[in-house]
Write an enzyme that holds these catalytic residues in place. Structure first.
Site, PDB file in Angstrom:
ATOM      1  N   GLU A 255       0.849  -1.190   0.000  1.00  0.00           N
ATOM      2  CA  GLU A 255       0.000   0.000   0.000  1.00  0.00           C
ATOM      3  C   GLU A 255       0.886   1.243   0.000  1.00  0.00           C
ATOM      4  O   GLU A 255       0.403   2.349   0.157  1.00  0.00           O
ATOM      5  CB  GLU A 255      -0.944   0.016   1.200  1.00  0.00           C
ATOM      6  CG  GLU A 255      -0.283   0.019   2.547  1.00  0.00           C
ATOM      7  CD  GLU A 255      -1.287   0.132   3.676  1.00  0.00           C
ATOM      8  OE1 GLU A 255      -1.976   1.156   3.754  1.00  0.00           O
ATOM      9  OE2 GLU A 255      -1.377  -0.816   4.490  1.00  0.00           O
TER      10      GLU A 255
ATOM     11  N   CYS B 269      -3.561  -3.183   4.580  1.00  0.00           N
ATOM     12  CA  CYS B 269      -2.742  -4.204   5.247  1.00  0.00           C
ATOM     13  C   CYS B 269      -3.222  -5.631   4.965  1.00  0.00           C
ATOM     14  O   CYS B 269      -2.609  -6.596   5.406  1.00  0.00           O
ATOM     15  CB  CYS B 269      -2.734  -3.966   6.751  1.00  0.00           C
ATOM     16  SG  CYS B 269      -2.256  -2.306   7.178  1.00  0.00           S
TER      17      CYS B 269
ATOM     18  N   HIS C  13      -3.173  -9.340  12.928  1.00  0.00           N
ATOM     19  CA  HIS C  13      -2.552  -8.154  12.332  1.00  0.00           C
ATOM     20  C   HIS C  13      -2.277  -7.173  13.479  1.00  0.00           C
ATOM     21  O   HIS C  13      -3.156  -6.939  14.320  1.00  0.00           O
ATOM     22  CB  HIS C  13      -3.504  -7.524  11.301  1.00  0.00           C
ATOM     23  CG  HIS C  13      -3.095  -6.144  10.889  1.00  0.00           C
ATOM     24  ND1 HIS C  13      -1.855  -5.880  10.353  1.00  0.00           N
ATOM     25  CD2 HIS C  13      -3.736  -4.942  10.961  1.00  0.00           C
ATOM     26  CE1 HIS C  13      -1.757  -4.568  10.096  1.00  0.00           C
ATOM     27  NE2 HIS C  13      -2.885  -3.990  10.465  1.00  0.00           N
TER      28      HIS C  13
HETATM   29  N1  CAA Z   1       0.395   5.494  30.553  1.00  0.00           N
HETATM   30  C1  CAA Z   1      -0.118   4.306  30.129  1.00  0.00           C
HETATM   31  N2  CAA Z   1      -1.096   4.230  29.177  1.00  0.00           N
HETATM   32  C2  CAA Z   1      -1.529   5.369  28.626  1.00  0.00           C
HETATM   33  C3  CAA Z   1      -1.025   6.637  29.026  1.00  0.00           C
HETATM   34  C4  CAA Z   1      -0.014   6.673  30.036  1.00  0.00           C
HETATM   35  N3  CAA Z   1       0.515   7.807  30.455  1.00  0.00           N
HETATM   36  N4  CAA Z   1      -1.658   7.589  28.289  1.00  0.00           N
HETATM   37  C5  CAA Z   1      -2.533   6.949  27.475  1.00  0.00           C
HETATM   38  N5  CAA Z   1      -2.452   5.609  27.677  1.00  0.00           N
HETATM   39  C6  CAA Z   1      -3.193   4.540  27.004  1.00  0.00           C
HETATM   40  C7  CAA Z   1      -4.666   4.880  26.795  1.00  0.00           C
HETATM   41  O1  CAA Z   1      -5.435   4.578  27.947  1.00  0.00           O
HETATM   42  C8  CAA Z   1      -4.987   3.995  25.613  1.00  0.00           C
HETATM   43  O2  CAA Z   1      -5.160   2.678  26.039  1.00  0.00           O
HETATM   44  P1  CAA Z   1      -6.545   1.915  25.691  1.00  0.00           P
HETATM   45  O3  CAA Z   1      -6.672   1.973  24.195  1.00  0.00           O
HETATM   46  O4  CAA Z   1      -6.322   0.540  26.202  1.00  0.00           O
HETATM   47  O5  CAA Z   1      -7.612   2.673  26.372  1.00  0.00           O
HETATM   48  C9  CAA Z   1      -3.693   4.006  24.792  1.00  0.00           C
HETATM   49  O6  CAA Z   1      -2.672   4.424  25.685  1.00  0.00           O
HETATM   50  C10 CAA Z   1      -3.719   4.972  23.627  1.00  0.00           C
HETATM   51  O7  CAA Z   1      -4.157   6.196  24.092  1.00  0.00           O
HETATM   52  P2  CAA Z   1      -5.118   7.125  23.226  1.00  0.00           P
HETATM   53  O8  CAA Z   1      -6.227   6.309  22.659  1.00  0.00           O
HETATM   54  O9  CAA Z   1      -5.459   8.326  24.007  1.00  0.00           O
HETATM   55  O10 CAA Z   1      -4.061   7.497  22.074  1.00  0.00           O
HETATM   56  P3  CAA Z   1      -4.225   8.311  20.760  1.00  0.00           P
HETATM   57  O11 CAA Z   1      -5.478   9.093  20.695  1.00  0.00           O
HETATM   58  O12 CAA Z   1      -2.954   9.069  20.656  1.00  0.00           O
HETATM   59  O13 CAA Z   1      -4.325   7.189  19.609  1.00  0.00           O
HETATM   60  C11 CAA Z   1      -3.863   5.294  18.266  1.00  0.00           C
HETATM   61  C12 CAA Z   1      -3.630   5.957  19.616  1.00  0.00           C
HETATM   62  C13 CAA Z   1      -5.353   5.183  18.011  1.00  0.00           C
HETATM   63  C14 CAA Z   1      -3.249   3.931  18.291  1.00  0.00           C
HETATM   64  C15 CAA Z   1      -3.156   6.141  17.184  1.00  0.00           C
HETATM   65  O14 CAA Z   1      -1.791   5.965  17.287  1.00  0.00           O
HETATM   66  C16 CAA Z   1      -3.598   5.818  15.781  1.00  0.00           C
HETATM   67  O15 CAA Z   1      -4.636   6.299  15.341  1.00  0.00           O
HETATM   68  N6  CAA Z   1      -2.778   5.042  14.998  1.00  0.00           N
HETATM   69  C17 CAA Z   1      -3.021   4.796  13.590  1.00  0.00           C
HETATM   70  C18 CAA Z   1      -4.273   4.011  13.281  1.00  0.00           C
HETATM   71  C19 CAA Z   1      -4.174   2.571  13.659  1.00  0.00           C
HETATM   72  O16 CAA Z   1      -3.123   1.984  13.760  1.00  0.00           O
HETATM   73  N7  CAA Z   1      -5.344   1.954  13.838  1.00  0.00           N
HETATM   74  C20 CAA Z   1      -5.391   0.532  14.155  1.00  0.00           C
HETATM   75  C21 CAA Z   1      -6.495  -0.207  13.471  1.00  0.00           C
HETATM   76  S1  CAA Z   1      -6.429   0.083  11.700  1.00  0.00           S
HETATM   77  C22 CAA Z   1      -5.413  -1.118  11.082  1.00  0.00           C
HETATM   78  O17 CAA Z   1      -5.153  -2.101  11.692  1.00  0.00           O
HETATM   79  C23 CAA Z   1      -4.864  -0.863   9.708  1.00  0.00           C
HETATM   80  C24 CAA Z   1      -3.491  -0.339   9.899  1.00  0.00           C
HETATM   81  O18 CAA Z   1      -2.555  -1.110   9.994  1.00  0.00           O
HETATM   82  C25 CAA Z   1      -3.308   1.132  10.020  1.00  0.00           C
END
Ligand code: CAA
Length: 369
Positions: A73, A105, A227
């Site tokens: 991709e 993916c 994945h």
């Molecule tokens: N200590 C420990 N844990 C903490 C923390 C701290 N200080 N602060 C936050 N966290 C935890 C949160 O509680 C959360 O855990 P849970 O999900 O278990 O509740 C985790 O860390 C992430 O926190 P947020 O959700 O607040 O983080 P974010 O808004 O920055 O987003 C993400 C995280 C969604 C993974 C982001 O990195 C993202 O969007 N990534 C790209 C999209 C992606 O990978 N999506 C996955 C499915 S899509 C797919 O599979 C296709 C592909 O390959 C892309």
């Protein structure tokens, strides 16, 4: 099966410090410790050739490859297949059929199933399936700690020596804007929460579909592999389906490579085979493939007796341990692809991308060392 990734990595605590984020969010909340980052002379073609050369070394005769399917991709060309460069540098037969496939993916799984059907119809053929991706999100975005990249190469043949792809599968397709990369964009766009939600919903649907179609029960599945866009996502998937099973061995490589997109599920599978203390002879492994947009599939493989002879666990660990750490400043340069052009960066394989001339990529064979 074999995989390759960049010679360079960034520690996620370094990224966290520079983005004023609590390190625990990346290391515990997301479950990632390091991510592969790519110098200007490494791309999806060079890492794919590196992975392919490793798996081809196991073949007696490279002329046995009839078809090469390149799944990606992160292609840099909308017309020419990235697979043609791989075909060229591997010196495959001119009558070998070569083409690229795309569905985020998920694409390696589509290629693998196509290859399986092709080999069933043409039992003397061998198909080389490659998945190669380098994932970039914009600097400072929430996706930034979930970047990464790797290439996987799989030879599909009758009488496999590592794993048998079983006949049962369940797929689920739904139109959703959870992750996409318009033609003019170098970096992926995403809706993180929506993607995680759809990933889990697709898992539930395909897992139930797989059980129904196969007449199996969850206890017929010995191990499971998901994945892994980031390790915590796979852990959430496990909690939803196989809470009694550990997937720690599947995530050892992923936690220090990052999201390798099409290659991700298969890097996790190699990680399991390399690192499991259990004898997996004859065991059934359930596999969940997810590609945003979206297509998902749950299917399974059984491990062939004597599979350990086909592993390269030591080499894989060494490849990852020997990577070179970059500073945050070097990482930023890699992102902008503005690294010092005079500097010779280390490549993982024998081919490097040396320049772009008249909008054409020029590759050269690297002198070893
Ligand atoms: N200590 C420990 N844990 C903490 C923390 C701290 N200080 N602060 C936050 N966290 C935890 C949160 O509680 C959360 O855990 P849970 O999900 O278990 O509740 C985790 O860390 C992430 O926190 P947020 O959700 O607040 O983080 P974010 O808004 O920055 O987003 C993400 C995280 C969604 C993974 C982001 O990195 C993202 O969007 N990534 C790209 C999209 C992606 O990978 N999506 C996955 C499915 S899509 C797919 O599979 C296709 C592909 O390959 C892309």
């Amino acid at each position: 099966m074999a995989f390759s990734t960049s010679r360079y990595f960034l520690r996620l605590d370094t990224l966290a410090k520079n983005r004023n984020v609590d390190c625990a969010k990346y290391c515990i909340g997301i479950g990632q410790l390091k991510m592969s980052v790519f110098p200007p002379n490494e791309d999806i073609v060079t890492i794919a050739i590196s992975a392919a050369q490793k798996v081809m070394a196991r073949l007696v005769n490279k002329n046995e490859i009839d078809v090469l399917i390149f799944a990606t991709e992160s292609s840099f060309d909308l017309s020419k297949s990235a697979g043609i460069y791989v075909h060229h540098f591997l010196g495959l037969r001119p009558d070998c059929r070569v083409f690229d496939v795309k569905q985020a993916c998920y694409s390696v799984t589509a290629a693998l199933q196509l290859a399986r059907s092709f080999v069933k119809d043409n039992p003397d053929s061998k198909v080389l399936v490659i998945g190669s991706d380098i994932l970039k999100y914009s600097a400072g975005s929430s996706g930034e700690p979930t970047q990464g990249g790797a290439a996987i190469a799989i030879i599909v043949a009758k009488n496999p020596r590592l794993m048998i792809v079983e006949q049962h599968f369940s797929t689920y397709t739904t139109e959703i804007m959870d992750f996409w990369r318009p033609i003019e964009e170098g970096e992926a766009l995403f809706d993180g929460k929506l993607s995680a939600q759809n990933y889990l919903q697709s898992l539930e649907i395909t897992f139930l579909g797989y059980l129904k179609k196969s007449d199996l029960t969850p206890s017929d599945i010995d191990q499971v592999c998901f994945h892994a866009p980031f390790s915590k996502m796979a852990i959430k998937a496990r909690n939803k389906t196989f809470a009694d099973k550990s997937i720690d061995d599947t995530l050892i490589y992923n936690a220090i490579i990052g999201n390798s997109c099409s290659a991700s599920l298969y890097v996790c599978l190699i990680s399991l085979l390399d690192n499991s203390g259990d004898d997996l002879d004859g065991k059934r492994i359930g596999l969940f493939s997810y590609g945003s947009g979206s297509v998902a599939e749950f299917f399974s493989c059984t491990v062939v007796s004597g599979y350990r002879h086909m592993l390269s666990a030591e080499e894989n660990r060494k490849m990852l341990e020997d990577r070179i750490e970059v500073s945050f400043e070097e990482y930023e340069q890699f992102c902008k692809n503005q690294a010092d052009p005079g500097k010779k960066y280390a490549n993982v394989g024998s081919i490097r991308m040396v320049r772009v001339e008249n909008k054409q990529r020029i590759y050269e064979r690297r002198i070893a060392g």
